[in-house]
Design a protein around this motif. Structure first.
Motif, short mmCIF file in Angstrom:
data_model
loop_
_atom_site.label_atom_id
_atom_site.label_comp_id
_atom_site.label_asym_id
_atom_site.label_seq_id
_atom_site.Cartn_x
_atom_site.Cartn_y
_atom_site.Cartn_z
N HIS A 32 0.94 -1.27 -0.04
CA HIS A 32 0.00 -0.11 -0.11
C HIS A 32 0.81 1.41 0.04
N TYR A 33 2.10 1.07 0.66
CA TYR A 33 2.77 2.53 0.86
C TYR A 33 4.07 2.35 0.00
N HIS A 75 5.74 5.65 -1.62
CA HIS A 75 6.64 6.37 -0.64
C HIS A 75 8.14 6.06 -0.55
N ARG A 99 -11.47 1.42 -0.21
CA ARG A 99 -10.05 1.97 -0.62
C ARG A 99 -9.84 2.69 -1.98
N TRP A 137 -11.74 5.93 -2.39
CA TRP A 137 -11.01 7.10 -1.67
C TRP A 137 -9.74 7.28 -2.34
N LEU A 138 -9.04 6.41 -2.85
CA LEU A 138 -7.83 6.82 -3.78
C LEU A 138 -8.27 7.62 -5.02
N HIS A 178 -8.38 11.15 -4.07
CA HIS A 178 -7.27 11.53 -3.58
C HIS A 178 -7.39 12.08 -2.04
N GLU A 179 -8.20 11.18 -1.44
CA GLU A 179 -8.56 11.13 0.07
C GLU A 179 -7.36 10.11 0.69
N TRP A 180 -6.19 10.66 0.92
CA TRP A 180 -5.01 9.86 1.00
C TRP A 180 -5.09 9.16 2.60
N GLU A 181 -5.61 10.13 3.40
CA GLU A 181 -6.05 9.79 4.89
C GLU A 181 -6.89 8.81 5.27
N ALA A 201 -7.78 6.54 2.64
CA ALA A 201 -7.36 5.36 2.27
C ALA A 201 -6.40 4.69 3.09
N ASP A 202 -5.67 5.23 3.82
CA ASP A 202 -4.77 4.75 4.63
C ASP A 202 -5.08 4.05 5.72
#
Length: 456
Positions: free
Chosen positions: A248-249, A252, A392, A395-396, A399-402, A404-405
């Protein structure tokens, strides 16, 4: 929402009756109960948070007929029923794509009960399952108001507390294996596997360094508790959860700089020797014993693996004999006790050692309720995981990253529960049913969120 005057009058009358009775000391309890009901009436989601926090601590009250979880559950059920009757809650809160699976499963469940080989055992199984079903409905009704970050905090703290108790006190261990406040180390490992992704989320999303260090400390305690359980299945499930989190990350990864690798190597140099030092000597041997699984139920010396292989043999035979409706809910121990495996793997020939459950929820349902019901149960859990994936993705796209996390870590916890059902007989596990309902709520919230609110 306002509490009806009739409810207040009724409880006031109860207080007066108690004051005039031989037990006037119970009257303050009625007043406290009134205050508690008033708070729950206004904030029913707090009751669900309380139930979630109390799940790892239920072992403290295992000999009590009345526990905090039961009181909260009964109060929530009564309050939400009243709010539905007064139209203070919209009935469409119960809307879910899981009902088609759950309804079919329950129809087959009751048909299997009609033909059960032991009605008493089936009624006991139904009583256990009804706890999960009630929590499923409660979560559907109030899941939208649930503070998910607070849910993560309470679950993490509660499970971490039991890990600390199990790691430093033999009272909370079973033959050297940490069991927390539960009787089964694997059941304790299931709670840890569920809480660990939530602890990682809190560590990643903490507002400052002190909070981050605190949640990292909780994560370390959870890992320590997992090693003390000596659960092989827990190790596998935890590893899969971490792989999903890394995937998922993955976006980064380009941010990693050479100096970050230096800190990572320093952390590894500290944590790896510490983990080896803290790992119980028998844990490595238990992990290595997995290599002999191909030998069958009697071809190896690991008693635990032998028992699990024997459950599969007995369960398979039950499925062949009653493929459509099974032998009846809760009757697996009845079949197992009549086999030679029960005597071979019984340490002291006690009734509890002879009448064993399948230690595999899926095998238990397929053998006790039948193949169609088993497929519906698998479909129910599969749809729950699909709901998390769709939430998920929604939300992606916005662009609602929080968000989605958050969904990712909750999904990791849900996946851990689903996988752990292969190693435990726990169809009534509270977190399973709470999370099942939450998957539906989270998907609906994500898909109903307007696309125009997407952040650039």
């Amino acid at each position: 929402m306002i509490i009806p005057l009739s409810v207040i009058s009724l409880l006031g009358l109860v207080c007066l009756i108690l004051l005039a009775s031989p037990w006037p000391f119970l009257a303050p309890g009625a007043v406290l109960g009134l205050v508690g009901l008033a708070v729950l009436y206004r904030r029913p989601a707090w009751g669900l948070l309380g139930i979630a926090a109390l799940v790892p601590l239920e072992g403290l009250f295992k000999d009590s007929m009345l526990t905090g979880s039961k009181l909260l559950g009964a109060a929530l059920a009564l309050i939400l029923t009243l709010q539905l009757a007064l139209q203070q809650l919209p009935p469409d809160r119960l809307r879910s794509n899981l009902w088609r699976f759950l309804t079919g499963f329950m129809v087959l469940y009751f048909l299997s009960m009609l033909l059960t080989e032991d009605l008493g055992m089936s009624l006991g199984h139904l009583r256990e399952l009804s706890v999960g079903l009630v929590l499923f409905v409660i979560t559907l009704l109030i899941g939208r108001e649930l503070n998910l970050m607070m849910f993560c905090r309470l679950v993490t703290l509660s499970v971490t507390l039991t890990c600390i108790l199990a790691m430093f006190s033999t009272k909370f261990q079973d033959q050297g294996r940490a069991s927390g406040l539960l009787e089964d180390p694997n059941g304790f490992a299931m709670l840890i596997a569920f809480a660990f992704p939530l602890a990682l989320l809190l560590a990643l999303k903490s507002p400052n360094l002190m909070y981050r260090l605190f949640w990292i400390g909780c994560s370390v305690m959870l890992l320590g508790g997992m090693t003390k359980t000596q659960s092989r299945s827990g190790l596998v499930v935890l590893f899969l959860s971490l792989i999903i989190g890394l995937y998922h990350y993955r976006a980064h990864l380009p941010r990693i700089r050479p100096r970050h690798l230096g800190f990572a190597m320093l952390g590894g140099a500290i944590l790896i020797p510490l983990a080896i030092y803290l790992m119980p000597p028998g844990y490595v041997a238990r992990i290595q014993s997995l290599s002999v699984l191909s030998a069958g139920a009697s071809g190896h010396t690991d008693e635990s693996l032998g028992r699990r292989a024997s459950y599969i043999v007995v369960g398979s035979q039950m499925i062949r004999e009653n493929p459509l409706l099974g032998s009846g809910p809760g009757t697996f121990p009845l079949h197992y006790a009549t086999t030679g495996y029960a005597k071979a793997f019984s340490a002291n020939r006690k009734i509890g050692d002879l009448y064993r459950r399948a230690h595999n929820t899926y095998l238990e349902i397929f053998s006790e309720i039948g193949i169609p019901a088993g497929l519906l149960f698998v479909g129910l859990l599969g749809m729950g995981l699909l709901n998390m994936h769709r939430a998920r993705s929604a939300w992606l796209k916005r662009h609602e990253w929080e968000q989605a996390d958050l969904i990712t870590h909750l999904g990791m916890g849900m996946l851990s529960l689903t996988l752990f059902l292969m190693f435990l007989s726990a169809p009534n596990q509270k977190y399973v049913w709470i999370m099942l309902a939450m998957t539906s709520v989270l998907r609906l919230k994500a898909e109903e969120s307007p696309v125009m609110e997407a952040k650039a």
